[in-house]
Design an enzyme around this catalytic site. Structure first.
Site, PDB file in Angstrom:
ATOM      1  N   SER A  26       0.828  -1.210   0.000  1.00  0.00           N
ATOM      2  CA  SER A  26       0.000   0.000   0.000  1.00  0.00           C
ATOM      3  C   SER A  26       0.858   1.255   0.000  1.00  0.00           C
ATOM      4  O   SER A  26       2.007   1.251   0.445  1.00  0.00           O
ATOM      5  CB  SER A  26      -0.909   0.025   1.231  1.00  0.00           C
ATOM      6  OG  SER A  26      -1.770  -1.088   1.233  1.00  0.00           O
TER       7      SER A  26
HETATM    8  N1  SAH Z   1      -0.598  -4.458   4.037  1.00  0.00           N
HETATM    9  C1  SAH Z   1      -0.089  -4.994   2.817  1.00  0.00           C
HETATM   10  C2  SAH Z   1      -1.150  -4.900   1.744  1.00  0.00           C
HETATM   11  C3  SAH Z   1      -0.972  -5.921   0.723  1.00  0.00           C
HETATM   12  S1  SAH Z   1      -2.242  -5.936  -0.517  1.00  0.00           S
HETATM   13  C4  SAH Z   1       1.166  -4.273   2.362  1.00  0.00           C
HETATM   14  O1  SAH Z   1       1.248  -3.054   2.553  1.00  0.00           O
HETATM   15  O2  SAH Z   1       2.049  -4.910   1.800  1.00  0.00           O
HETATM   16  C5  SAH Z   1      -3.506  -6.897   0.245  1.00  0.00           C
HETATM   17  C6  SAH Z   1      -3.132  -8.269   0.709  1.00  0.00           C
HETATM   18  O3  SAH Z   1      -4.320  -8.890   1.188  1.00  0.00           O
HETATM   19  C7  SAH Z   1      -2.567  -9.189  -0.356  1.00  0.00           C
HETATM   20  O4  SAH Z   1      -1.355  -9.717   0.096  1.00  0.00           O
HETATM   21  C8  SAH Z   1      -3.638 -10.279  -0.511  1.00  0.00           C
HETATM   22  O5  SAH Z   1      -3.098 -11.549  -0.828  1.00  0.00           O
HETATM   23  C9  SAH Z   1      -4.275 -10.265   0.863  1.00  0.00           C
HETATM   24  N2  SAH Z   1      -5.638 -10.789   0.961  1.00  0.00           N
HETATM   25  C10 SAH Z   1      -6.652 -10.641   0.079  1.00  0.00           C
HETATM   26  N3  SAH Z   1      -7.756 -11.257   0.538  1.00  0.00           N
HETATM   27  C11 SAH Z   1      -7.429 -11.798   1.754  1.00  0.00           C
HETATM   28  C12 SAH Z   1      -8.126 -12.577   2.720  1.00  0.00           C
HETATM   29  N4  SAH Z   1      -9.407 -12.947   2.539  1.00  0.00           N
HETATM   30  N5  SAH Z   1      -7.476 -12.947   3.837  1.00  0.00           N
HETATM   31  C13 SAH Z   1      -6.180 -12.617   4.052  1.00  0.00           C
HETATM   32  N6  SAH Z   1      -5.471 -11.896   3.154  1.00  0.00           N
HETATM   33  C14 SAH Z   1      -6.075 -11.489   2.023  1.00  0.00           C
END
Ligand code: SAH
Length: 215
Positions: free
Chosen positions: A66
Site C-alpha cells: 500500500s
Molecule cells: N498491508 C499490505 C497490503 C498488501 S495488498 C502491504 O502493505 O504490503 C492486500 C493483501 O491482502 C494481499 O497480500 C492479498 O493476498 C491479501 N488478501 C486478500 N484477501 C485476503 C483474505 N481474505 N485474507 C487474508 N489476506 C487477504
C-alpha cells in the site's frame, strides 16, 4: 547495499515523513515509524529507488504494497496505544505489520496467498519482527480464538463488511476497512455497544480485492 545507500534511504524516509505530515498524519509515533522502517526491503530490489515515493508498488502474486499515506492513515484511524491487540487482514509485504510492530502493538496477521506468506515469513525473521501470530488463512474468518481485538485493520478492498470480523471487535474497538468493489471508501466502524456500531468515512481509495479462501 552499502553504508551510503542506508544513509540515502534514511534521508528519503525523513522527507517522506514530512510529506505525510503535510497530508494530515499528525501522530508523531507513526511519523517516527515511517522514518525508521526500511520500506525498500519490502519491495523487489529493482524497485528500491522508488520505495520512498508516496505510492503503492507491485509485490508478488499481482498484489501491492500500500501507499505510505494509506498505511499511515489506516494506522492513525486505529488509534491504539502500546500493548493493544490488533488483527491485520492482508499481511502482503509485511510493511504495515512492521509499522504496527514499531508501535509495540500485539499483532495477529493473516495472509491468504501462500507465496506471499512464505516470502514475508522469511523477511520477518530477517528483520526480527515477531507478530504474536502470522497465519496463512482466509481473513474473512478472522481469528475467533484470539478475539476480541482492540482494533482490526483490513488492507484489501472488501465488497461487504465481514460479519465475523465485527463480532471479534471489543466493545470500544475499531475496525478500519476499505469498503467497495472497483474503488473503496475508507471506513472506520467503532463497536460502541454489544450490538451497536458507529460508522465514519475517510475518502476514496483503490485497493486490491479481498478474496475468499486460501491459494
Ligand atoms: N498491508 C499490505 C497490503 C498488501 S495488498 C502491504 O502493505 O504490503 C492486500 C493483501 O491482502 C494481499 O497480500 C492479498 O493476498 C491479501 N488478501 C486478500 N484477501 C485476503 C483474505 N481474505 N485474507 C487474508 N489476506 C487477504
Amino acid at each position: 547495499m552499502g553504508v551510503e545507500d542506508n544513509f540515502k534511504f534514511k534521508g528519503r524516509r525523513r522527507i517522506l515523513a514530512l510529506e505525510l505530515e503535510k497530508k494530515g498524519i499528525t501522530d508523531n509515533k507513526i511519523l517516527d515509524s515511517i522514518k525508521n522502517i526500511p520500506r525498500h526491503l519490502f519491495v523487489d530490489p529493482g524497485l528500491s529507488e522508488q520505495a520512498y515515493l508516496d505510492k503503492a508498488l507491485p509485490i508478488e502474486n499481482n498484489q501491492t504494497i500500500s501507499q505510505p499515506f494509506t498505511v499511515a492513515l489506516q494506522t492513525q484511524l486505529l488509534d491504539l496505544n502500546e500493548g493493544y491487540k490488533v488483527l491485520e487482514i492482508g499481511t502482503g509485504s509485511g510493511y504495515q505489520t512492521s509499522i504496527l510492530n514499531h508501535l509495540k502493538l500485539d499483532i495477529y496477521t493473516i495472509e491468504r496467498n501462500h507465496n506471499l506468506f512464505r516470502t514475508t515469513t522469511k523477511l520477518f525473521n530477517k528483520l526480527k519482527i515477531y507478530p504474536k501470530k502470522f497465519v496463512y488463512g482466509d481473513g474473512y474468518n478472522g481469528l475467533k480464538d484470539d478475539s476480541p481485538f482492540d482494533g482490526i485493520i483490513v488492507t484489501a478492498g472488501s465488497p461487504i463488511v465481514p460479519k465475523k470480523l465485527l463480532s471479534q471487535l471489543k466493545v470500544g474497538g475499531k475496525m478500519i476497512i476499505p469498503i467497495g468493489e472497483e474503488t473503496q471508501v475508507m471506513t472506520r466502524i467503532t463497536r460502541v455497544g454489544e450490538s451497536e456500531f458507529k460508522k465514519e468515512t475517510y475518502g476514496n481509495f483503490k485497493f486490491v480485492p479481498m478474496l475468499e479462501n486460501k491459494d
